[in-house]
Design a protein around this motif. Structure first.
Motif, PDB file in Angstrom:
ATOM      1  N   LEU A 130       0.829  -1.205   0.000  1.00 34.27           N
ATOM      2  CA  LEU A 130       0.000   0.000   0.000  1.00 34.27           C
ATOM      3  C   LEU A 130       0.865   1.258   0.000  1.00 34.27           C
ATOM      4  O   LEU A 130       1.925   1.315   0.645  1.00 34.27           O
ATOM      5  CB  LEU A 130      -0.912   0.012   1.236  1.00 34.27           C
ATOM      6  N   LYS A 131       0.401   2.266  -0.771  1.00 33.78           N
ATOM      7  CA  LYS A 131       1.051   3.578  -0.739  1.00 33.78           C
ATOM      8  C   LYS A 131       0.582   4.339   0.506  1.00 33.78           C
ATOM      9  O   LYS A 131      -0.581   4.177   0.917  1.00 33.78           O
ATOM     10  CB  LYS A 131       0.690   4.370  -1.992  1.00 33.78           C
ATOM     11  N   PRO A 132       1.397   5.214   1.072  1.00 39.81           N
ATOM     12  CA  PRO A 132       2.810   5.427   0.723  1.00 39.81           C
ATOM     13  C   PRO A 132       3.650   4.228   1.143  1.00 39.81           C
ATOM     14  O   PRO A 132       3.431   3.640   2.203  1.00 39.81           O
ATOM     15  CB  PRO A 132       3.185   6.682   1.497  1.00 39.81           C
ATOM     16  N   VAL A 133       4.621   3.877   0.303  1.00 38.69           N
ATOM     17  CA  VAL A 133       5.402   2.663   0.515  1.00 38.69           C
ATOM     18  C   VAL A 133       6.514   2.923   1.519  1.00 38.69           C
ATOM     19  O   VAL A 133       7.271   3.892   1.401  1.00 38.69           O
ATOM     20  CB  VAL A 133       5.992   2.172  -0.818  1.00 38.69           C
ATOM     21  N   ASP A 134       6.622   2.036   2.490  1.00 34.69           N
ATOM     22  CA  ASP A 134       7.661   2.118   3.512  1.00 34.69           C
ATOM     23  C   ASP A 134       8.938   1.467   2.985  1.00 34.69           C
ATOM     24  O   ASP A 134       8.904   0.377   2.419  1.00 34.69           O
ATOM     25  CB  ASP A 134       7.175   1.409   4.777  1.00 34.69           C
ATOM     26  N   ALA A 135      10.097   2.123   3.174  1.00 32.56           N
ATOM     27  CA  ALA A 135      11.369   1.618   2.652  1.00 32.56           C
ATOM     28  C   ALA A 135      11.705   0.243   3.215  1.00 32.56           C
ATOM     29  O   ALA A 135      12.231  -0.629   2.510  1.00 32.56           O
ATOM     30  CB  ALA A 135      12.494   2.606   2.964  1.00 32.56           C
ATOM     31  N   GLU A 136      11.405   0.022   4.491  1.00 28.52           N
ATOM     32  CA  GLU A 136      11.714  -1.280   5.092  1.00 28.52           C
ATOM     33  C   GLU A 136      10.908  -2.404   4.431  1.00 28.52           C
ATOM     34  O   GLU A 136      11.416  -3.503   4.217  1.00 28.52           O
ATOM     35  CB  GLU A 136      11.425  -1.239   6.593  1.00 28.52           C
ATOM     36  N   LYS A 137       9.635  -2.115   4.118  1.00 36.31           N
ATOM     37  CA  LYS A 137       8.813  -3.136   3.465  1.00 36.31           C
ATOM     38  C   LYS A 137       9.317  -3.444   2.062  1.00 36.31           C
ATOM     39  O   LYS A 137       9.330  -4.593   1.619  1.00 36.31           O
ATOM     40  CB  LYS A 137       7.358  -2.676   3.414  1.00 36.31           C
ATOM     41  N   VAL A 138       9.754  -2.382   1.353  1.00 37.13           N
ATOM     42  CA  VAL A 138      10.298  -2.598   0.015  1.00 37.13           C
ATOM     43  C   VAL A 138      11.567  -3.434   0.095  1.00 37.13           C
ATOM     44  O   VAL A 138      11.774  -4.384  -0.681  1.00 37.13           O
ATOM     45  CB  VAL A 138      10.575  -1.251  -0.684  1.00 37.13           C
ATOM     46  N   GLU A 139      12.441  -3.090   1.045  1.00 40.79           N
ATOM     47  CA  GLU A 139      13.690  -3.840   1.189  1.00 40.79           C
ATOM     48  C   GLU A 139      13.405  -5.305   1.546  1.00 40.79           C
ATOM     49  O   GLU A 139      14.042  -6.227   1.023  1.00 40.79           O
ATOM     50  CB  GLU A 139      14.560  -3.186   2.267  1.00 40.79           C
ATOM     51  N   ASP A 140      12.424  -5.514   2.426  1.00 46.11           N
ATOM     52  CA  ASP A 140      12.083  -6.888   2.837  1.00 46.11           C
ATOM     53  C   ASP A 140      11.549  -7.708   1.661  1.00 46.11           C
ATOM     54  O   ASP A 140      11.960  -8.850   1.449  1.00 46.11           O
ATOM     55  CB  ASP A 140      11.040  -6.841   3.954  1.00 46.11           C
ATOM     56  N   VAL A 141      10.645  -7.108   0.885  1.00 46.84           N
ATOM     57  CA  VAL A 141      10.059  -7.868  -0.213  1.00 46.84           C
ATOM     58  C   VAL A 141      11.093  -8.163  -1.293  1.00 46.84           C
ATOM     59  O   VAL A 141      11.107  -9.242  -1.889  1.00 46.84           O
ATOM     60  CB  VAL A 141       8.823  -7.139  -0.791  1.00 46.84           C
ATOM     61  N   LEU A 142      12.016  -7.199  -1.548  1.00 42.61           N
ATOM     62  CA  LEU A 142      13.061  -7.447  -2.544  1.00 42.61           C
ATOM     63  C   LEU A 142      14.040  -8.522  -2.073  1.00 42.61           C
ATOM     64  O   LEU A 142      14.522  -9.330  -2.873  1.00 42.61           O
ATOM     65  CB  LEU A 142      13.802  -6.146  -2.857  1.00 42.61           C
ATOM     66  N   ARG A 143      14.337  -8.529  -0.769  1.00 44.32           N
ATOM     67  CA  ARG A 143      15.235  -9.564  -0.243  1.00 44.32           C
ATOM     68  C   ARG A 143      14.595 -10.946  -0.368  1.00 44.32           C
ATOM     69  O   ARG A 143      15.240 -11.924  -0.753  1.00 44.32           O
ATOM     70  CB  ARG A 143      15.577  -9.256   1.215  1.00 44.32           C
ATOM     71  N   ARG A 144      13.301 -11.032  -0.040  1.00 43.19           N
ATOM     72  CA  ARG A 144      12.607 -12.315  -0.164  1.00 43.19           C
ATOM     73  C   ARG A 144      12.532 -12.770  -1.622  1.00 43.19           C
ATOM     74  O   ARG A 144      12.676 -13.959  -1.935  1.00 43.19           O
ATOM     75  CB  ARG A 144      11.197 -12.207   0.426  1.00 43.19           C
ATOM     76  N   LEU A 145      12.302 -11.823  -2.509  1.00 42.83           N
ATOM     77  CA  LEU A 145      12.266 -12.161  -3.935  1.00 42.83           C
ATOM     78  C   LEU A 145      13.624 -12.659  -4.415  1.00 42.83           C
ATOM     79  O   LEU A 145      13.714 -13.611  -5.197  1.00 42.83           O
ATOM     80  CB  LEU A 145      11.837 -10.936  -4.748  1.00 42.83           C
ATOM     81  N   GLU A 146      14.681 -12.016  -3.949  1.00 40.39           N
ATOM     82  CA  GLU A 146      16.028 -12.433  -4.353  1.00 40.39           C
ATOM     83  C   GLU A 146      16.308 -13.857  -3.881  1.00 40.39           C
ATOM     84  O   GLU A 146      16.865 -14.677  -4.628  1.00 40.39           O
ATOM     85  CB  GLU A 146      17.060 -11.464  -3.779  1.00 40.39           C
ATOM     86  N   ASP A 147      15.908 -14.165  -2.642  1.00 40.78           N
ATOM     87  CA  ASP A 147      16.111 -15.523  -2.118  1.00 40.78           C
ATOM     88  C   ASP A 147      15.318 -16.548  -2.933  1.00 40.78           C
ATOM     89  O   ASP A 147      15.814 -17.638  -3.248  1.00 40.78           O
ATOM     90  CB  ASP A 147      15.683 -15.588  -0.646  1.00 40.78           C
ATOM     91  N   GLN A 148      14.077 -16.196  -3.263  1.00 45.60           N
ATOM     92  CA  GLN A 148      13.249 -17.138  -4.020  1.00 45.60           C
ATOM     93  C   GLN A 148      13.802 -17.355  -5.424  1.00 45.60           C
ATOM     94  O   GLN A 148      13.833 -18.484  -5.924  1.00 45.60           O
ATOM     95  CB  GLN A 148      11.803 -16.645  -4.108  1.00 45.60           C
ATOM     96  N   LEU A 149      14.247 -16.268  -6.070  1.00 43.66           N
ATOM     97  CA  LEU A 149      14.818 -16.402  -7.410  1.00 43.66           C
ATOM     98  C   LEU A 149      16.072 -17.272  -7.386  1.00 43.66           C
ATOM     99  O   LEU A 149      16.295 -18.082  -8.294  1.00 43.66           O
ATOM    100  CB  LEU A 149      15.139 -15.021  -7.983  1.00 43.66           C
ATOM    101  N   ALA A 150      16.878 -17.113  -6.339  1.00 39.20           N
ATOM    102  CA  ALA A 150      18.088 -17.934  -6.218  1.00 39.20           C
ATOM    103  C   ALA A 150      17.728 -19.405  -6.039  1.00 39.20           C
ATOM    104  O   ALA A 150      18.346 -20.297  -6.644  1.00 39.20           O
ATOM    105  CB  ALA A 150      18.935 -17.438  -5.044  1.00 39.20           C
ATOM    106  N   ALA A 151      16.696 -19.665  -5.219  1.00 39.43           N
ATOM    107  CA  ALA A 151      16.272 -21.053  -5.001  1.00 39.43           C
ATOM    108  C   ALA A 151      15.720 -21.662  -6.282  1.00 39.43           C
ATOM    109  O   ALA A 151      15.998 -22.825  -6.612  1.00 39.43           O
ATOM    110  CB  ALA A 151      15.222 -21.100  -3.891  1.00 39.43           C
TER     111      ALA A 151
END
Length: 530
Positions: free
Chosen positions: A102-123
């Motif tokens: 949801l907007k406004p987007v919190d930086a911590e939430k963006v960082e968390d979702v990108l980190r999880r995506l990176e882990d999933q893509l690696a797996a």
């Protein structure tokens, strides 16, 4: 990672891009002003992650997500919206969105979702690499090993390691169908037969309907080869039955010089990995029904109907027909009963075979007092050996009809032999009882026959009537007594004639002279001999 930001508001695009640059300097960031432009970026740049707004001109975020799904583009999508509406979130998740922010987007939430995506893509990358390596390994291993794995899977006997190996293969995923195929050789030389070419051609034929994998179920023998084909396809077999039948007919014609192709097709599988083993067993069962010619070599499991309990041919009526003049009456009775039993190809072959074997054994039991034991042995052999090994309904009926005709002939021969014995016994009985009043009715009753039938039997066997035989027997006795110089009235009485004059007339008619003349011609001769 390569990240694509999609938003129709320039300020929001710049803000999100700057945030990601600050959080993850190593990531490559792309931007698009709407869904249409984003779709082109995904096609050409193949970003790992897309962060997209929902409400945009030209092509909104949800429509963009749906197009990605339709085209099979596997990029990870995170939806960003100022609207906290459950309907939006539900639609996004249904079409494959990874997350919803949801907007406004919190930086911590963006960082968390990108980190999880990176882990999933690696797996996923590791899993894909392992899958490709396994496929390469399987392609290099012997066909025997590959066949063994698939057979263990279909038969439910995989080890944990083997299960992991197969489950990782892409062809094990998705929907499809399972086909059991059999090729039965015609008698004759098979010098040109190539089992590997047969399997390749079978796989090629089924590849018309999807991604096909065919493997052998048995080592090729002198008479039969069996194989199973797993076809990965999103289109149900029910919708393509006509095409499948046409392909099977064409394949059968192509290989007709070697023998006959038959197929059984199991139910459609929504998940091959989960449902194929059960579908394989159903395909094997369906294939058995090729016993019936009406299926023309290919049976779909969902076409088979349940049938009512079988009704065997009436044993007594069949036995009665077997005693008649013509075997065809019994054969036709048996044919009609088994046509009804076959239920237009829906009756289980084993059930029909059991009924055929039971019919033969009932006949054997019924005729044991009438025919030679050899016929009983033949019936037993057919019931226990020939019938169970029948491959086709027509072959089964040929066996039944042959045995019925043999039994009919044996009964007729037995009746003929019995008739001969009865006629001989009747002639002796007449001779022994010539003095008594002998009538056809009395003789028939003595030998337990209908008088009319008994009269016909004697005439057909000897060419003479019952009365003729009585007269001949009495005349033989009369000549013996006259030659012994007995008085004529005594001879008449001894031969069953109460009226001496009538006796004399009959004697003269039969012998060409009167009893007195016969006596005088015979007596001097006997005196001279003395």
């Amino acid at each position: 990672m390569k990240v694509l930001i999609v938003d129709d508001e320039p300020r929001h695009r710049r803000g999100m891009a700057n945030m990601i640059h600050a959080l993850r300097p190593e990531d490559q960031v792309l931007v698009a002003k709407d869904g249409a432009e984003a779709l082109e970026f995904v096609r050409s740049e193949k970003p790992d992650v897309v962060l997209t707004d929902i409400r945009m001109p030209n092509l909104d975020g949800l429509s963009f997500l749906k197009l990605l799904e339709d085209e099979g583009l596997r990029t990870k999508v995170v939806m960003i919206s100022a609207y906290n509406l459950f309907e939006y979130a539900q639609t996004a998740i249904r079409h494959g969105a990874y997350d919803y922010l949801l907007k406004p987007v919190d930086a911590e939430k963006v960082e968390d979702v990108l980190r999880r995506l990176e882990d999933q893509l690696a797996a996923e990358f590791r899993q894909h690499s392992e899958s490709e390596a396994l496929k390469h390994r399987l392609s290099l291993t012997s066909s025997a090993y590959r066949n063994g794995l698939f057979l263990s899977w279909l038969n439910g006997s995989l080890t944990d390691t083997e299960r992991q190996e197969l489950e990782a293969l892409e062809e094990m995923q998705g929907s499809g169908m399972v086909v059991f195929s059999e090729f039965r050789f015609e008698p004759g030389p098979q010098a040109e037969w190539d089992p590997a070419a047969w399997l390749r051609r079978l796989e090629q034929a089924w590849a018309e309907f999807g991604e096909a994998n065919t493997f052998s179920l048995n080592a090729p023998r002198e008479d039969v080869c069996q194989a199973v084909t797993i076809v990965r396809t999103s289109r149900p077999a029910q919708e393509r039955k006509l095409e499948i039948r046409q392909m099977a007919a064409s394949l059968g014609t192509e290989w007709a010089k070697y023998g006959r192709f038959t197929h059984g097709i199991g139910p459609d599988c929504r998940s091959l990995w989960m449902e194929a083993p059960q579908a394989y067993r159903a395909a094997q069962t369906a294939h058995q029904y090729n016993f019936h010619d009406r299926w023309e070599g290919i049976v779909f499991q969902d076409e088979l109907l349940s049938v009512r309990d079988p009704v065997l041919p009436d044993g007594e009526k069949l036995f009665e027909a077997l005693q008649g003049r013509d075997a065809e009456a019994a054969v036709e009775m048996c044919r009609a009963a088994f046509v009804q039993l076959a239920a237009d190809g829906h009756a289980a072959p084993n059930l029909i075979k059991e009924c055929a074997a039971l019919t033969l054994m009932k006949i054997k039991s019924r005729i044991r007092d009438y025919v030679d034991r050899r016929i009983g042995s033949v019936l037993t052999h057919s019931a226990l050996d020939e019938v169970p090994s029948c491959r086709a309904y027509t072959d089964l009926m040929a066996i039944l009809e042959t045995r019925l005709r043999e039994v009919h002939d044996a009964i007729r021969q037995s009746q003929s032999d019995k008739s001969e014995r009865i006629v001989d016994e009747c002639l002796r009985w007449i001779q022994e009882n010539a003095k008594e009043e002998l009538t056809l009715e009395r003789a028939a009753e003595h030998f337990f026959f209908n008088a009319s039938y008994f009269s016909t039997l004697i005439k057909s066997r000897t060419g003479k009537t019952f009365s003729d035989h009585v007269t001949e027997a009495r005349m033989r006795r009369a000549r013996e007594l006259l030659a012994a110089n007995r008085r004529i009235y005594e001879v008449a009485a001894e031969c069953g004639y109460q009226d001496t004059k009538y006796f004399c007339r009959v004697f003269k008619k039969q012998n060409g002279m009167s009893p007195e003349a016969y006596k005088h011609t015979s007596f001097p001769q006997r005196s001279g001999e003395g």
